[in-house]
Design a protein around this motif. Structure first.
Motif, PDB file in Angstrom:
ATOM      1  N   ALA A 276       0.847  -1.211   0.000  1.00  0.00           N
ATOM      2  CA  ALA A 276       0.000   0.000   0.000  1.00  0.00           C
ATOM      3  C   ALA A 276       0.877   1.253   0.000  1.00  0.00           C
ATOM      4  N   ASP A 277       1.950   1.228   0.803  1.00  0.00           N
ATOM      5  CA  ASP A 277       2.835   2.404   0.858  1.00  0.00           C
ATOM      6  C   ASP A 277       3.561   2.608  -0.471  1.00  0.00           C
ATOM      7  N   LEU A 278       3.959   1.497  -1.068  1.00  0.00           N
ATOM      8  CA  LEU A 278       4.658   1.576  -2.354  1.00  0.00           C
ATOM      9  C   LEU A 278       3.734   2.187  -3.416  1.00  0.00           C
ATOM     10  N   GLN A 279       2.472   1.749  -3.387  1.00  0.00           N
ATOM     11  CA  GLN A 279       1.506   2.294  -4.344  1.00  0.00           C
ATOM     12  C   GLN A 279       1.336   3.805  -4.126  1.00  0.00           C
ATOM     13  N   LYS A 280       1.257   4.209  -2.839  1.00  0.00           N
ATOM     14  CA  LYS A 280       1.090   5.645  -2.538  1.00  0.00           C
ATOM     15  C   LYS A 280       2.290   6.434  -3.059  1.00  0.00           C
ATOM     16  N   GLU A 281       3.472   5.876  -2.848  1.00  0.00           N
ATOM     17  CA  GLU A 281       4.691   6.562  -3.322  1.00  0.00           C
ATOM     18  C   GLU A 281       4.686   6.697  -4.843  1.00  0.00           C
ATOM     19  N   THR A 282       4.201   5.658  -5.504  1.00  0.00           N
ATOM     20  CA  THR A 282       4.147   5.678  -6.979  1.00  0.00           C
ATOM     21  C   THR A 282       3.175   6.759  -7.454  1.00  0.00           C
ATOM     22  N   VAL A 283       2.044   6.866  -6.773  1.00  0.00           N
ATOM     23  CA  VAL A 283       1.062   7.896  -7.152  1.00  0.00           C
ATOM     24  C   VAL A 283       1.697   9.282  -7.002  1.00  0.00           C
ATOM     25  N   LEU A 284       2.325   9.531  -5.861  1.00  0.00           N
ATOM     26  CA  LEU A 284       2.959  10.843  -5.631  1.00  0.00           C
ATOM     27  C   LEU A 284       4.028  11.110  -6.690  1.00  0.00           C
TER      28      LEU A 284
ATOM     29  N   ARG B  47      -9.755   7.692 -12.658  1.00  0.00           N
ATOM     30  CA  ARG B  47      -8.590   7.521 -11.786  1.00  0.00           C
ATOM     31  C   ARG B  47      -8.790   6.251 -10.960  1.00  0.00           C
ATOM     32  N   ALA B  48      -7.921   5.273 -11.196  1.00  0.00           N
ATOM     33  CA  ALA B  48      -8.051   3.999 -10.480  1.00  0.00           C
ATOM     34  C   ALA B  48      -6.742   3.229 -10.600  1.00  0.00           C
ATOM     35  N   SER B  49      -6.617   2.218  -9.741  1.00  0.00           N
ATOM     36  CA  SER B  49      -5.431   1.374  -9.798  1.00  0.00           C
ATOM     37  C   SER B  49      -5.713   0.128 -10.623  1.00  0.00           C
TER      38      SER B  49
END
Ligand SMILES: C[S@@+](CC[C@H](N)C(=O)[O-])C[C@H]1O[C@@H](n2cnc3c(N)ncnc32)[C@H](O)[C@@H]1O
Length: 258
Positions: A4-12, A97-99
Motif C-alpha cells: 500500500a505504501d509503495l503504491q502511494k509513493e508511486t502515485v505521488l 482515476r483507479a489502480s
C-alpha cells in the motif's frame, strides 16, 4: 515497505513527474511516438467500433493517437496529475482515476486492452496482469509492454539507480543531482533527439527511468506463463522496444469469467 505504501509513493511520484515529454509538434505527429508493434496492433485490431481500455494511460501518448483515429477509449491511471494532461490531449476519451490492481471495470467488457509500460511499476505485476485479462471479452486482444529482464536497463535501475534514489530523497543530494546528473542526462537527450528534447521532457524521462519507486523486470517465459494461466494465447512478440518487450495476446473464445 508495504504494498500500500509503495503504491502511494508511486502515485505521488507520477503526480509530480508524469511521464510527459511531448512537445506541441510531437502532438501533431503523434504516430511517430507509437512503438512499431503497437502501430501494427492498432492497424490490425483497433477501429472506431472497438471498445478499448487503456490501463495506465499516463499523460496520453497512446490515448491521443487512438483518439485521433476515433477509437473509443476508456483511459485509466492511478495518477491524477497524469490524467489531467491526458484529458487535455484527448478530451473525447473517458478518463478514470483507479489502480490496475483493482480495476473498476466489469468482467469481459472490452474488445481490446492496451497497457504499455505500466504493470512493472505496480507493487504486484501479476495481479495487474490478471486484471487486464479479466476485463477482456473472449476473443479480445491485449497489447502489453513490460520491462525486459535480460537487458542492461535492469542493472542501471537496480544497481546504479539505488544510490541515486537515496540521494534524491535528501535536500543536498537532490541539489547535487540537479547540478550534475540531470544536466548531463539532458545534454545526452538533446544530442540524441537532434535538439528537440526539452528540459522538462528529459527530466521526466530521468524520473521515470531512475527515480521511479518501483520497477520490476520480466522474462518472456514468465509473461507467456501468466498469459496461459489467464486463457490468453500469445499471437505476437517483439523483443526490442527500447527497455520493454511487447506482447500481443488473444483471449480464448471459450474463456469464462465468474
Ligand atoms: C511510464 S508511465 C507510462 C504511461 C503510458 N502508458 C505511456 O506509455 O506513455 C507509467 C504510468 O503507470 C501509471 N501507474 C503506475 N502504477 C499504476 C497502477 N497501479 N494503476 C494504474 N496506473 C499505474 C503511472 O501513474 C504512470 O502514468
Amino acid at each position: 515497505m508495504s504494498k500500500a505504501d509503495l503504491q502511494k509513493e508511486t502515485v505521488l511520484h507520477y503526480d509530480d513527474f508524469p511521464f510527459d515529454f511531448l512537445t506541441a509538434e510531437d502532438e501533431r505527429n503523434i504516430e511517430q511516438w507509437q512503438p512499431a508493434p503497437f502501430m501494427r496492433f492498432a492497424n490490425q485490431y483497433l477501429d472506431a467500433d472497438t471498445q478499448v481500455a487503456e490501463i495506465g494511460c499516463g499523460p496520453g501518448r497512446a490515448t491521443l493517437f487512438m483518439a485521433k483515429r476515433d477509437i473509443p477509449v476508456v483511459a485509466i491511471d492511478v495518477s491524477a496529475g497524469s490524467l489531467l494532461l491526458a484529458r487535455r490531449r484527448a478530451p473525447q476519451c473517458q478518463f478514470v482515476r483507479a489502480s490496475n490492481l483493482d480495476l473498476p471495470l466489469r468482467d469481459a467488457s472490452f474488445a481490446a486492452v492496451v497497457s504499455d509500460g505500466v504493470i512493472h511499476h505496480t507493487p504486484d505485476a501479476w495481479r495487474s496482469f490478471c486484471e487486464l485479462a479479466r476485463v477482456l471479452i473472449p476473443g479480445g486482444m491485449l497489447y502489453l509492454g513490460v520491462y525486459r529482464r535480460r537487458r542492461y536497463y535492469y542493472y542501471v535501475y537496480t544497481w546504479l539507480g539505488r544510490p541515486i534514489r537515496w540521494l534524491e530523497r535528501r535536500g543536498w543530494g537532490n541539489l547535487l543531482i540537479h547540478l550534475t546528473l540531470l544536466p548531463l542526462y539532458y545534454l545526452v537527450h538533446k544530442v540524441k533527439s537532434r535538439g528537440k528534447r526539452t528540459w522538462h521532457g528529459a527530466k521526466n524521462f530521468f524520473y521515470d527511468y531512475i527515480i521511479t519507486p518501483q520497477a520490476t523486470f520480466h522474462t518472456r517465459e514468465e509473461i507467456e506463463l501468466w498469459g496461459q494461466r489467464n486463457a490468453l494465447e500469445l499471437v505476437e512478440y517483439d523483443e526490442h522496444v527500447g527497455n520493454v518487450h511487447a506482447f500481443v495476446f488473444r483471449k480464448s473464445a471459450e474463456a469464462e469469467w465468474k
